[in-house]
Design a protein around this motif. Structure first.
Motif, PDB file in Angstrom:
ATOM      1  N   VAL A 124       0.853  -1.184   0.000  1.00  0.00           N
ATOM      2  CA  VAL A 124       0.000   0.000   0.000  1.00  0.00           C
ATOM      3  C   VAL A 124       0.889   1.235   0.000  1.00  0.00           C
ATOM      4  CG1 VAL A 124      -1.753   1.295   1.281  1.00  0.00           C
ATOM      5  CG2 VAL A 124      -1.777  -1.208   1.311  1.00  0.00           C
ATOM      6  N   THR A 125       0.514   2.219  -0.801  1.00  0.00           N
ATOM      7  CA  THR A 125       1.106   3.542  -0.684  1.00  0.00           C
ATOM      8  C   THR A 125      -0.005   4.509  -0.284  1.00  0.00           C
ATOM      9  OG1 THR A 125       0.763   4.139  -3.005  1.00  0.00           O
ATOM     10  CG2 THR A 125       2.861   3.094  -2.433  1.00  0.00           C
ATOM     11  N   ALA A 126       0.305   5.363   0.655  1.00  0.00           N
ATOM     12  CA  ALA A 126      -0.648   6.393   1.079  1.00  0.00           C
ATOM     13  C   ALA A 126       0.098   7.718   1.083  1.00  0.00           C
ATOM     14  CB  ALA A 126      -1.214   6.084   2.454  1.00  0.00           C
ATOM     15  N   ARG A 137      -4.373  -9.667   2.185  1.00  0.00           N
ATOM     16  CA  ARG A 137      -5.442  -8.666   2.097  1.00  0.00           C
ATOM     17  C   ARG A 137      -6.278  -8.678   3.367  1.00  0.00           C
ATOM     18  NH1 ARG A 137      -7.259  -4.642  -1.578  1.00  0.00           N
ATOM     19  NH2 ARG A 137      -8.905  -3.694  -0.371  1.00  0.00           N
ATOM     20  N   ASP A 185      -4.245   9.961  -0.549  1.00  0.00           N
ATOM     21  CA  ASP A 185      -4.329   9.233  -1.812  1.00  0.00           C
ATOM     22  C   ASP A 185      -3.764   7.837  -1.536  1.00  0.00           C
ATOM     23  OD1 ASP A 185      -5.218  11.536  -3.248  1.00  0.00           O
ATOM     24  OD2 ASP A 185      -3.144  12.242  -3.312  1.00  0.00           O
ATOM     25  N   VAL A 186      -4.639   6.855  -1.455  1.00  0.00           N
ATOM     26  CA  VAL A 186      -4.242   5.495  -1.092  1.00  0.00           C
ATOM     27  C   VAL A 186      -4.330   4.595  -2.313  1.00  0.00           C
ATOM     28  CG1 VAL A 186      -4.763   3.513   0.388  1.00  0.00           C
ATOM     29  CG2 VAL A 186      -5.066   5.842   1.266  1.00  0.00           C
ATOM     30  N   THR A 187      -3.267   3.813  -2.530  1.00  0.00           N
ATOM     31  CA  THR A 187      -3.230   2.848  -3.620  1.00  0.00           C
ATOM     32  C   THR A 187      -2.852   1.494  -3.038  1.00  0.00           C
ATOM     33  OG1 THR A 187      -2.486   4.577  -5.142  1.00  0.00           O
ATOM     34  CG2 THR A 187      -2.214   2.295  -5.863  1.00  0.00           C
ATOM     35  N   VAL A 188      -3.660   0.489  -3.323  1.00  0.00           N
ATOM     36  CA  VAL A 188      -3.387  -0.882  -2.892  1.00  0.00           C
ATOM     37  C   VAL A 188      -2.854  -1.642  -4.098  1.00  0.00           C
ATOM     38  CG1 VAL A 188      -4.369  -2.993  -1.921  1.00  0.00           C
ATOM     39  CG2 VAL A 188      -5.218  -0.754  -1.168  1.00  0.00           C
ATOM     40  N   LEU A 189      -1.688  -2.254  -3.929  1.00  0.00           N
ATOM     41  CA  LEU A 189      -0.980  -2.889  -5.035  1.00  0.00           C
ATOM     42  C   LEU A 189      -0.721  -4.365  -4.771  1.00  0.00           C
ATOM     43  CD1 LEU A 189       1.695  -0.085  -5.206  1.00  0.00           C
ATOM     44  CD2 LEU A 189      -0.183  -0.377  -6.824  1.00  0.00           C
ATOM     45  N   GLU A 190      -0.796  -5.136  -5.826  1.00  0.00           N
ATOM     46  CA  GLU A 190      -0.410  -6.545  -5.771  1.00  0.00           C
ATOM     47  C   GLU A 190       1.007  -6.651  -6.328  1.00  0.00           C
ATOM     48  OE1 GLU A 190      -1.500 -10.346  -8.412  1.00  0.00           O
ATOM     49  OE2 GLU A 190      -3.230  -9.408  -7.421  1.00  0.00           O
TER      50      GLU A 190
END
Length: 101
Positions: free
Chosen positions: A5-7, A57, A85-90
């Protein structure tokens, strides 16, 4: 499978250090949460970028609904211009295993 995750947090002008201090009060508790593999703070001098890695997850979802964020969230709300701004990444490892968090 792990989740990254990036926030990106955008503190109000002059509130960067207060926002970092708020994270500092809770970071040990986040590190103690089940499945937390990485929770690291970075800044460019005006915003805060949180890099997270969770074992699954389900662990991320538990963190999102947990006591730590329930306490930290209101503190950050008072210090930031807008929601993070949150991005959830695999992860997609590359480069012989060295291309992954």
């Amino acid at each position: 499978m792990s989740v990254v995750v990036t926030a990106v947090v955008h503190p109000k002008q002059g509130k960067l250090e207060e926002a970092l201090a708020a994270y500092g009060r809770y970071i040990d508790a986040v590190h103690a949460e089940p499945g937390c593999e990485l929770y690291a703070l970075h800044t460019d001098g005006s915003s805060i970028v949180v890099i997270e890695k969770w074992a699954s997850r389900a662990d991320l979802d538990a963190h999102a609904k947990g006591e730590v964020l329930a306490a930290l969230g209101p503190e950050l709300d008072a210090l930031r211009e807008r929601p993070a701004d949150v991005t959830v990444l695999e992860p997609r490892p590359a480069g012989g295993g060295r291309g992954a968090l």
